[in-house]
Scaffold this active site. Structure first.
Site, PDB file in Angstrom:
ATOM      1  N   CYS A  36       0.764  -1.485  -0.448  1.00  0.00           N
ATOM      2  CA  CYS A  36      -0.357   0.385   0.201  1.00  0.00           C
ATOM      3  C   CYS A  36       1.271   1.595   0.052  1.00  0.00           C
ATOM      4  CB  CYS A  36      -0.840   0.220   0.996  1.00  0.00           C
ATOM      5  SG  CYS A  36      -0.180   0.036   2.874  1.00  0.00           S
ATOM      6  N   CYS A 107      -0.877  -4.731   7.048  1.00  0.00           N
ATOM      7  CA  CYS A 107      -0.552  -3.882   7.634  1.00  0.00           C
ATOM      8  C   CYS A 107       0.154  -3.915   9.381  1.00  0.00           C
ATOM      9  CB  CYS A 107      -2.360  -2.737   8.467  1.00  0.00           C
ATOM     10  SG  CYS A 107      -3.253  -2.768   6.413  1.00  0.00           S
TER      11      CYS A 107
END
Ligand code: FES
Length: 211
Positions: A36, A107
């Site tokens: 990301c 994440c």
């Protein structure tokens, strides 16, 4: 609006523990996520005698999952020895948060990688690395994949900014395809030096900006 997160994740996201930086840390890392483009920095203070984490802080430029994971892993790691803290993985972090959505695995992996890299940085700086592999161009390139190009939010290597690497007798030379006076040149230089100078056989890092 319904959030995809449970209450515990939201609580850590809204009130993250251990946010910030440590001045002159004993170990530090900045990791970026290829998935990301987000980043996380981890700072640690280590008791040299006991090798326990006396203090740990993080800064996140990631999403709610990343912030919540940074919060929980710093809580889990504080007071642990480096060896114990290295074993904290994303599953433990996710379990401690009562579960994270599958799509958000990267994440929490990013936050865990940040913690491990900060410990590795401490170990490198203190000559505690057991496996002394000689530094090669490939190793340098791998490290440069963790230096962000702030213009693109992606790393220097993927944005083709590294034009040359030389490794010779303890000196690493890196050429970056930006003008010397570029607004981010100093930041990039500092980050490159930081990533490479802790390698056990590197004595000098020279960064040249060439266009
Ligand atoms: Fe980037 Fe979560 S989406 S860290």
């Amino acid at each position: 609006m319904k959030f995809p997160y449970n209450e515990k994740v939201l609580e850590h996201f809204r009130n993250p523990r251990n946010v910030g930086s440590i001045e002159n840390p004993d170990g530090k890392s900045t990791e970026g996520s290829p998935a990301c483009g987000d980043m996380v920095s981890v700072y640690i203070r280590v008791d040299d005698e006991t090798k326990k984490l006396k203090d740990i802080k993080f800064e996140s430029y990631g999403c709610a999952s990343n912030i919540a994971t940074g919060s929980i892993i710093t809580e889990l790691a504080k007071g642990k020895t480096l060896e114990e803290a290295k074993k904290i993985d994303w599953k433990e972090a996710s379990d401690a948060l009562g579960g994270l959505p599958k799509i958000k695995t990267h994440c929490s992996v990013l936050a865990v990688d940040g913690l491990r890299a900060a410990i590795q940085n401490y170990e490198e700086k203190h000559g505690l690395i057991k496996e002394k592999i000689p530094t090669t161009k490939e190793i340098v390139l791998k490290r440069l994949k963790h230096v962000m190009n702030p213009l693109a939010g992606l790393d220097l290597v993927r944005t083709n900014l590294v034009s040359n690497i030389e490794v010779e007798s303890g000196t690493v030379k890196v050429e970056v395809g930006l003008p010397e006076e570029h607004q981010f040149a100093n930041n990039i230089r500092e980050e490159i030096v930081e990533k490479l100078e802790s390698l056990w056989d590197v004595e000098k890092v020279v960064v040249k900006f060439v266009t």
